[in-house]
Motif scaffolding. Sequence first.
Motif, PDB file in Angstrom:
ATOM      1  N   PRO A  74       0.840  -1.208   0.000  1.00  0.00           N
ATOM      2  CA  PRO A  74       0.000   0.000   0.000  1.00  0.00           C
ATOM      3  C   PRO A  74       0.869   1.250   0.000  1.00  0.00           C
ATOM      4  N   ILE A  75       0.380   2.315  -0.611  1.00  0.00           N
ATOM      5  CA  ILE A  75       1.197   3.512  -0.780  1.00  0.00           C
ATOM      6  C   ILE A  75       1.643   4.093   0.563  1.00  0.00           C
ATOM      7  N   ALA A  76       0.822   3.978   1.583  1.00  0.00           N
ATOM      8  CA  ALA A  76       1.201   4.498   2.903  1.00  0.00           C
ATOM      9  C   ALA A  76       2.417   3.747   3.456  1.00  0.00           C
ATOM     10  N   GLU A  77       2.476   2.440   3.222  1.00  0.00           N
ATOM     11  CA  GLU A  77       3.640   1.661   3.653  1.00  0.00           C
ATOM     12  C   GLU A  77       4.874   2.016   2.828  1.00  0.00           C
ATOM     13  N   CYS A  78       4.671   2.316   1.561  1.00  0.00           N
ATOM     14  CA  CYS A  78       5.778   2.755   0.711  1.00  0.00           C
ATOM     15  C   CYS A  78       6.374   4.054   1.252  1.00  0.00           C
ATOM     16  N   ILE A  79       5.503   4.961   1.655  1.00  0.00           N
ATOM     17  CA  ILE A  79       5.966   6.230   2.227  1.00  0.00           C
ATOM     18  C   ILE A  79       6.693   6.007   3.543  1.00  0.00           C
ATOM     19  N   ASP A  80       6.177   5.119   4.383  1.00  0.00           N
ATOM     20  CA  ASP A  80       6.843   4.821   5.651  1.00  0.00           C
ATOM     21  C   ASP A  80       8.275   4.337   5.412  1.00  0.00           C
ATOM     22  N   ASN A  81       8.432   3.428   4.469  1.00  0.00           N
ATOM     23  CA  ASN A  81       9.766   2.916   4.177  1.00  0.00           C
ATOM     24  C   ASN A  81      10.652   3.999   3.572  1.00  0.00           C
ATOM     25  N   ALA A  82      10.052   4.874   2.770  1.00  0.00           N
ATOM     26  CA  ALA A  82      10.803   5.991   2.194  1.00  0.00           C
ATOM     27  C   ALA A  82      11.352   6.906   3.284  1.00  0.00           C
ATOM     28  N   LEU A  83      10.529   7.214   4.274  1.00  0.00           N
ATOM     29  CA  LEU A  83      10.956   8.099   5.361  1.00  0.00           C
ATOM     30  C   LEU A  83      12.042   7.450   6.212  1.00  0.00           C
ATOM     31  N   ILE A  84      11.923   6.153   6.439  1.00  0.00           N
ATOM     32  CA  ILE A  84      12.957   5.430   7.192  1.00  0.00           C
ATOM     33  C   ILE A  84      14.287   5.471   6.448  1.00  0.00           C
ATOM     34  N   THR A  85      14.241   5.208   5.150  1.00  0.00           N
ATOM     35  CA  THR A  85      15.463   5.176   4.352  1.00  0.00           C
ATOM     36  C   THR A  85      16.104   6.554   4.284  1.00  0.00           C
ATOM     37  N   ALA A  86      15.293   7.591   4.109  1.00  0.00           N
ATOM     38  CA  ALA A  86      15.825   8.957   4.059  1.00  0.00           C
ATOM     39  C   ALA A  86      16.475   9.349   5.376  1.00  0.00           C
ATOM     40  N   SER A  87      15.861   8.968   6.489  1.00  0.00           N
ATOM     41  CA  SER A  87      16.413   9.341   7.798  1.00  0.00           C
ATOM     42  C   SER A  87      17.782   8.688   8.015  1.00  0.00           C
ATOM     43  N   LYS A  88      17.965   7.465   7.500  1.00  0.00           N
ATOM     44  CA  LYS A  88      19.270   6.804   7.614  1.00  0.00           C
ATOM     45  C   LYS A  88      20.331   7.570   6.827  1.00  0.00           C
ATOM     46  N   LYS A  89      19.957   8.074   5.645  1.00  0.00           N
ATOM     47  CA  LYS A  89      20.922   8.811   4.835  1.00  0.00           C
ATOM     48  C   LYS A  89      21.251  10.156   5.468  1.00  0.00           C
ATOM     49  N   ILE A  90      20.262  10.840   6.012  1.00  0.00           N
ATOM     50  CA  ILE A  90      20.494  12.154   6.626  1.00  0.00           C
ATOM     51  C   ILE A  90      21.455  12.053   7.798  1.00  0.00           C
ATOM     52  N   GLY A  91      21.460  10.908   8.451  1.00  0.00           N
ATOM     53  CA  GLY A  91      22.312  10.715   9.614  1.00  0.00           C
ATOM     54  C   GLY A  91      23.739  10.325   9.300  1.00  0.00           C
ATOM     55  N   LYS A  92      24.110  10.263   8.025  1.00  0.00           N
ATOM     56  CA  LYS A  92      25.489   9.923   7.674  1.00  0.00           C
ATOM     57  C   LYS A  92      25.902  10.676   6.421  1.00  0.00           C
ATOM     58  N   LEU A  93      27.205  10.866   6.248  1.00  0.00           N
ATOM     59  CA  LEU A  93      27.731  11.587   5.092  1.00  0.00           C
ATOM     60  C   LEU A  93      27.861  10.673   3.880  1.00  0.00           C
ATOM     61  N   GLU A  94      28.261   9.424   4.124  1.00  0.00           N
ATOM     62  CA  GLU A  94      28.533   8.506   3.025  1.00  0.00           C
ATOM     63  C   GLU A  94      27.240   7.932   2.447  1.00  0.00           C
ATOM     64  N   PRO A  95      27.310   7.337   1.249  1.00  0.00           N
ATOM     65  CA  PRO A  95      26.147   6.616   0.716  1.00  0.00           C
ATOM     66  C   PRO A  95      25.713   5.514   1.664  1.00  0.00           C
ATOM     67  N   LEU A  96      24.469   5.105   1.570  1.00  0.00           N
ATOM     68  CA  LEU A  96      23.927   4.104   2.486  1.00  0.00           C
ATOM     69  C   LEU A  96      24.688   2.788   2.428  1.00  0.00           C
ATOM     70  N   TYR A  97      25.179   2.427   1.244  1.00  0.00           N
ATOM     71  CA  TYR A  97      25.824   1.115   1.114  1.00  0.00           C
ATOM     72  C   TYR A  97      27.229   1.098   1.697  1.00  0.00           C
ATOM     73  N   LYS A  98      27.761   2.294   2.057  1.00  0.00           N
ATOM     74  CA  LYS A  98      29.102   2.329   2.631  1.00  0.00           C
ATOM     75  C   LYS A  98      29.028   2.384   4.147  1.00  0.00           C
ATOM     76  N   ARG A  99      29.982   1.693   4.791  1.00  0.00           N
ATOM     77  CA  ARG A  99      30.028   1.698   6.248  1.00  0.00           C
ATOM     78  C   ARG A  99      30.419   3.088   6.735  1.00  0.00           C
ATOM     79  N   SER A 100      29.679   3.615   7.686  1.00  0.00           N
ATOM     80  CA  SER A 100      29.905   4.966   8.172  1.00  0.00           C
ATOM     81  C   SER A 100      31.271   5.067   8.866  1.00  0.00           C
ATOM     82  N   LEU A 101      31.909   6.220   8.648  1.00  0.00           N
ATOM     83  CA  LEU A 101      33.204   6.481   9.263  1.00  0.00           C
ATOM     84  C   LEU A 101      33.078   7.324  10.523  1.00  0.00           C
ATOM     85  N   ILE A 102      31.833   7.694  10.867  1.00  0.00           N
ATOM     86  CA  ILE A 102      31.656   8.551  12.049  1.00  0.00           C
ATOM     87  C   ILE A 102      30.769   7.868  13.078  1.00  0.00           C
TER      88      ILE A 102
END
Length: 307
Positions: free
Chosen positions: A279-307
């Motif tokens: 359902p589109i609402a679940e798609c949005i939930d996953n989108a927000l989760i994924t975006a929040s992970k990226k905002i919390g790190k400088l590197e791309p998601l697939y790279k192990r964070s250095l900080i």
Amino acid sequence: MNENTVHISKKKVLVIGELLADLISEKDIESLAFSSGFVMSQGGSSANLCANLKWMNVDAELIGSVGDDGLGTYLINEIKEAGLSDKYLTRLSNFQTSLVLVGKSKNTPDFIAYRSADIQINKIDDSLINDAKLLHTTAFALSKDPAKSNILNAFSKAYKLGKYLSVDWNYAPTIWNDDNGINVFKQICRFKPLIKISLDDIERFTGRKLSIEESMQELNNIDVSAICLTCGKDGVWFKKENSPWIYKAALSVKEVISVTGAGDAFWAGFLAYFIEEKPIAECIDNALITASKKIGKLEPLYKRSLI
């Protein structure tokens, strides 16, 4: 596999668009007018989204073009590190690898694009379209020929075959130059795609400073499968065709490291669930989760964070 990877059953997503070298400022700067040192990384919205999909175990392929130069080699190595294939990446001896200067910022980043090889995307093979469940591209990739014509042709074929289509309308006047993008936008909307657009994108596209409410009114005139209006820290508004708008708040993060690439992470999270018929609402939930992970790190998601 990264311990944070979302495990999704494999469905083919074909991403057609830009693979670029990003030179990102080491410090937060309001504008590239302020001096700063820069760090190089793999960039391009299309490539970032494709790499994020792969990180989430989605069967994704990237179609793009780079120069037959050192930067092109660097980008292909980065793509391979992300787990993607370079099978459909063309290396061009007569064009230089495109690059973008980006001012790292907790707000909308300032950027300047220097383009060459990325606009030389060739005709997309029919077999790739036939094998895909969803095709994705960006306003950036649609801004110049021959890439523009070849992508529109691929979308037209995919639409007739009943494939899902997706567009990140990351419009910027400096990319389109004298073309306001309206005709291409109308063409792409005829294919009833999923559209992601931000408040900044709408402001640049319309040339007007619009509120969230005014932006939604503007988007009500577009007849597409679904629209997501991303509003940064103010969350996201979304709707399916002929349905009312729905709001979801952005997720809080411990520390905002960089918003660069957050939109690509958001839409990858959305598409990863969408191709699974969530359902589109679940798609949005996953989108927000994924975006929040990226905002919390400088590197791309697939790279192990250095900080």
